[in-house]
Design an enzyme around this catalytic site. Sequence first.
Site, PDB file in Angstrom:
ATOM      1  N   ARG A 232       0.813  -1.321   0.006  1.00 21.88           N
ATOM      2  CA  ARG A 232       0.195  -0.121   0.036  1.00 21.88           C
ATOM      3  C   ARG A 232       0.996   1.188   0.086  1.00 21.88           C
ATOM      4  O   ARG A 232       1.914   1.236   0.369  1.00 21.88           O
ATOM      5  CB  ARG A 232      -0.843   0.065   1.244  1.00 21.88           C
ATOM      6  CG  ARG A 232      -2.129  -0.808   1.474  1.00 21.88           C
ATOM      7  CD  ARG A 232      -3.361  -0.696   0.082  1.00 21.88           C
ATOM      8  NE  ARG A 232      -4.196  -1.454   0.052  1.00 21.88           N
ATOM      9  CZ  ARG A 232      -4.282  -2.614  -0.880  1.00 21.88           C
ATOM     10  NH1 ARG A 232      -3.347  -2.545  -1.766  1.00 21.88           N
ATOM     11  NH2 ARG A 232      -5.588  -3.322  -0.770  1.00 21.88           N
ATOM     12  N   GLU A 261      -3.346   7.801  -4.271  1.00 22.83           N
ATOM     13  CA  GLU A 261      -3.936   7.451  -5.553  1.00 22.83           C
ATOM     14  C   GLU A 261      -5.157   8.151  -6.152  1.00 22.83           C
ATOM     15  O   GLU A 261      -6.264   8.406  -5.189  1.00 22.83           O
ATOM     16  CB  GLU A 261      -4.023   6.043  -5.612  1.00 22.83           C
ATOM     17  CG  GLU A 261      -2.742   5.396  -5.276  1.00 22.83           C
ATOM     18  CD  GLU A 261      -3.136   3.567  -5.124  1.00 22.83           C
ATOM     19  OE1 GLU A 261      -4.185   3.412  -5.308  1.00 22.83           O
ATOM     20  OE2 GLU A 261      -2.048   3.082  -4.811  1.00 22.83           O
ATOM     21  N   HIS A 279      -1.160   0.817  -9.931  1.00 17.80           N
ATOM     22  CA  HIS A 279      -1.976   0.316  -8.857  1.00 17.80           C
ATOM     23  C   HIS A 279      -2.606  -1.011  -9.803  1.00 17.80           C
ATOM     24  O   HIS A 279      -3.878  -1.193  -9.517  1.00 17.80           O
ATOM     25  CB  HIS A 279      -2.805   0.782  -8.000  1.00 17.80           C
ATOM     26  CG  HIS A 279      -3.192   0.034  -6.692  1.00 17.80           C
ATOM     27  ND1 HIS A 279      -3.828   0.548  -5.533  1.00 17.80           N
ATOM     28  CD2 HIS A 279      -3.146  -1.426  -6.597  1.00 17.80           C
ATOM     29  CE1 HIS A 279      -4.094  -0.320  -4.587  1.00 17.80           C
ATOM     30  NE2 HIS A 279      -3.540  -1.653  -5.299  1.00 17.80           N
TER      31      HIS A 279
END
Length: 313
Positions: A232, A261, A279
């Site tokens: 993460r 993000e 991602h």
Amino acid sequence: MESIGVLMPIPMSPYLEQELEKRFNLLKLWTAPHKAQFIKDHATSIRAIVGNASAGADAELIDTLPKLEIVASYSVGIDKVDLKYCKEKGVRVTNTPDVLTDDVADIAIGLSLAVMRRLSESDRYVRSGLWKKGDYKLTTKFTGKIVGILGLGRIGKAVAKRAEAFSCPIAYFSRTEKPELKYKYYPTVVELASNCDVLVVACPLTEETRHIINREVIDALGPKGVLINIGRGHHVDEPELVSALLEGRLGGAGLDVYQNEPEVPEQLFGIENVVLLPHAGSDTTETCNAMADLVIRNLEAHFLNKPLLTPVV
């Protein structure tokens, strides 16, 4: 089950939406111009939430849904779900482990190769016509390098297995030593970083692991070390990472996740020894469909009073 309201906060997968709509009353929050009013209007019919790594269920949302029974996450990570509050309220929680392990582990190795062999930069070198003016510079070998893994769970072990195929010695840090494994264990992240060439972040995000990659760890990894983050974004102190790369205190980085993000620090865009992914660690058609199927099966099991397939709470 067609009358059961299932709230989906953001778009995730066309296949998942399609399969949910076949079975439930799917409520797409992102399509509503006034989201708070939308939730209020449907509050008594919403019995499930389908979340993911970006959108889950906090205490405020849970309190607005008196009939909520289950949060089914279309991800392994559940840091966007208030697990403690779900337990207090008797709300079940599921995720999608195992099915995405291979893809995420593949990406970890892919990022390692891309950073050390400068694959992205080499591609740009050819496309821009620079090869006609001379060969590309020498890069760094991946085979045989010591790979340190932060978090030796399902994904961490899968990364280790793949790295071993490249003759890479494996070291790791986790909450507890795993004596059944032959890998070298280090009791602190700093010690692990000091003794590896590539450091792969593969642990869950908790309060204890937030910013676990800090300046001390980055400096321990050093100007020849490579950081790979498939965990993460909040595992890494992002400003410290940017500073280390700009100052040459870190050898390179391969990142699939970021703190805010889809916002990415623009300073990273001009750094040659950094590879950036959106991602996308588990984003293959096969895996996303398998994850969607697992979400569906968990919801069906719950509403048919059968055991959940992958319970978290």
